[in-house]
Design an enzyme around this catalytic site. Structure first.
Site, PDB file in Angstrom:
ATOM      1  N   PRO A 158      40.191 -47.631  31.828  1.00  0.00           N
ATOM      2  CA  PRO A 158      39.160 -46.584  31.625  1.00  0.00           C
ATOM      3  C   PRO A 158      37.735 -47.121  31.457  1.00  0.00           C
ATOM      4  O   PRO A 158      36.823 -46.355  31.161  1.00  0.00           O
ATOM      5  CB  PRO A 158      39.620 -45.913  30.342  1.00  0.00           C
ATOM      6  CG  PRO A 158      40.278 -47.001  29.563  1.00  0.00           C
ATOM      7  CD  PRO A 158      40.967 -47.866  30.587  1.00  0.00           C
ATOM      8  N   ASP A 197      38.713 -48.908  40.647  1.00  0.00           N
ATOM      9  CA  ASP A 197      40.010 -48.430  40.167  1.00  0.00           C
ATOM     10  C   ASP A 197      40.249 -47.034  40.727  1.00  0.00           C
ATOM     11  O   ASP A 197      39.331 -46.210  40.752  1.00  0.00           O
ATOM     12  CB  ASP A 197      40.051 -48.387  38.636  1.00  0.00           C
ATOM     13  CG  ASP A 197      41.461 -48.421  38.089  1.00  0.00           C
ATOM     14  OD1 ASP A 197      42.283 -47.566  38.520  1.00  0.00           O
ATOM     15  OD2 ASP A 197      41.765 -49.267  37.248  1.00  0.00           O
ATOM     16  N   LYS A 220      49.136 -61.673  33.083  1.00  0.00           N
ATOM     17  CA  LYS A 220      50.209 -61.101  32.275  1.00  0.00           C
ATOM     18  C   LYS A 220      51.451 -61.984  32.424  1.00  0.00           C
ATOM     19  O   LYS A 220      51.905 -62.235  33.541  1.00  0.00           O
ATOM     20  CB  LYS A 220      50.534 -59.672  32.714  1.00  0.00           C
ATOM     21  CG  LYS A 220      49.309 -58.786  32.948  1.00  0.00           C
ATOM     22  CD  LYS A 220      48.531 -58.514  31.677  1.00  0.00           C
ATOM     23  CE  LYS A 220      47.339 -57.591  31.979  1.00  0.00           C
ATOM     24  NZ  LYS A 220      46.552 -57.294  30.781  1.00  0.00           N
TER      25      LYS A 220
END
Length: 348
Positions: A221, A239, A304
C-alpha cells in the site's frame, strides 16, 4: 570463567542460521570453532577458537547477515550471589584495561525480556562501581572498547566487548524507531531501518538527494514509497494493487498499475526498492537484471526466506545476484529488527 570467542545477537528463532553463518565463514577465514546456542535464545556463542581477536577481525559486524550485534566474548560468569554481582565481574575485568561505555542487556527473547528491569537496575549499580575502579571512563569514549554485560539469569551473565567501529551502536543491536501515524503500513519502518543500518551517514547524504528518481516494485500500500517521498525523492510506485491514500496524497508519488517483475523503467532510476512476496531466487534474479541493464544505481530489496535451509538459501541467492548483476557492486545484507522471515539487501 574467562573464555575467548564471539557473542552475537540475533532474531529469536534464527540461531541455527546465525550459527551456520559463523561456522562457515570462520572456517573460510582459517579460524574454525563451534557454535553454542539454544533455539529461541536470541544469541549465539562461537567458541573453541585459538585467537578471538583474529576471528573478530575476519568477521566484521557489517558483513554478518543474521547478527544484530557482534561482540568479542570475554567471560561466562555463573553462580553469582544476587546480593553481590559486582565483585565477580570486577575480578574478571581486572587487568583488561578501561572501557569507554557500558551496556547491560538481556536476550531479546520471551524469557530474556523478563530480565529487562534487572538489567536496567544492575547497569545503574555497575556503572559507578566501574568508574570508581578506573575501569570505565567518566564520559563515553568511542575510542575505547565498549563493555557489554548480557544478563542470562539473576546469577548468570556473559561479559563481552565491542569495538565501536565494528559493532551496532544500539542496545541489543536494535534501533529504536517510532511508527508514524500517517505511514501507509508498518513496512515503512523496515526501509527506515535499512537506510540506517546498511548505509553510513555519509552514504545517505551522498546517495539520497531531493529530486532523485526511484522505482518501488510491489509498492502497495505504499510504505516504502512514502519513506522515499518524505526524503523528496520522486517515486514510481509499481503495483497492480491499490495504494493507501496517505501515499497518493504525496504529489511526487506516481502509481503505475503493472507487474513488478515485468515492468521496465522509462529511464534509468537513481534507486530501486522492492519488497515483493516472491521466492528469493526470483527476486534476486530480477534485481540482477535491473543492474545488468543499467536501470538503477542503487537498490534495497528483501529476500523472503524458506522455512528450511535458510542460511544456504541466503548465501546461494546473494551469490546468484552477484554472478548475474553484470558489474562489480557493493553488497550488504542484514536480517533487520523489522524483518521477519526475510533479509534486507543493499546493492550499489
Amino acid at each position: 570463567m574467562s573464555t575467548d570467542g564471539l557473542l552475537a545477537y540475533c532474531r529469536p528463532g534464527f540461531e541455527p542460521e546465525l550459527a551456520a553463518e559463523l561456522g562457515e565463514r570462520a572456517a573460510i577465514a582459517g579460524c574454525p570453532g563451534y557454535a553454542r546456542t539454544q533455539r529461541n535464545a536470541g544469541y549465539v556463542e562461537f567458541l573453541g577458537v585459538e585467537d578471538g581477536a583474529a576471528l573478530s577481525r575476519a568477521l566484521p559486524w557489517s558483513t554478518l547477515i543474521f547478527a544484530r550485534q557482534k561482540l568479542r566474548l570475554l567471560a561466562d560468569v555463573a553462580g553469582m550471589d544476587p546480593k553481590d554481582r559486582i565483585t565477580p565481574i570486577m575480578e574478571v575485568l581486572g587487568g583488561r584495561g578501561r572501557y569507554g561505555d557500558l551496556m547491560v542487556e538481556h536476550p531479546d527473547s520471551d524469557e530474556g525480556k523478563q530480565l529487562a528491569a534487572l538489567a536496567r537496575s544492575f547497569g545503574n549499580a555497575l556503572r559507578p562501581a566501574l568508574r570508581q575502579r578506573g575501569l570505565l571512563t567518566d564520559k563515553d569514549d568511542p575510542r575505547l572498547p565498549r563493555l557489554h554485560v548480557m544478563m542470562l539469569a539473576g546469577d548468570h551473565a556473559l561479559l563481552a566487548s565491542a569495538d565501536a567501529k565494528d559493532a551496532s551502536p544500539w542496545p541489543l543491536g536494535v534501533p529504536r524507531l517510532r511508527a508514524h501515524a500517517d505511514a501507509p503500513s508498518r513496512s515503512a519502518l523496515k526501509l527506515e531501518e535499512a537506510l540506517m543500518t546498511l548505509l553510513t551517514e555519509k552514504e545517505r547524504a551522498e546517495f539520497i538527494k531531493p529530486g532523485m528518481f526511484a522505482a518501488d516494485l510491489g509498492a502497495a500500500p505504499g510504505g516504502w514509497s512514502w519513506v522515499l517521498a518524505r526524503m523528496h525523492v520522486r517515486v514510481l510506485a509499481v503495483d497492480n494493487g491499490p495504494m493507501a491514500q496517505t501515499a497518493m496524497d504525496m504529489p511526487i508519488i506516481e502509481h503505475i498499475r503493472a507487474d513488478g517483475f515485468r515492468w521496465q523503467p522509462p529511464k534509468p532510476m537513481d534507486w530501486l526498492v522492492c519488497d515483493m512476496v516472491e521466492s528469493p531466487r526470483k527476486v534476486a534474479d530480477r534485481m540482477a537484471t535491473w543492474f545488468r541493464e543499467g536501470w538503477c544505481k542503487h537498490a534495497i530489496f528483501n529476500l523472503k526466506l524458506p522455512m528450511k535451509k535458510r542460511w544456504d538459501e541466503t548465501r546461494d541467492c546473494l551469490q546468484h545476484f552477484v554472478d548475474h548483476a553484470g558489474r562489480p557492486l557493493t553488497l550488504r545484507a542484514k536480517q533487520l529488527y523489522h524483518d521477519r522471515e526475510e533479509i534486507t539487501v543493499y546493492a550499489g
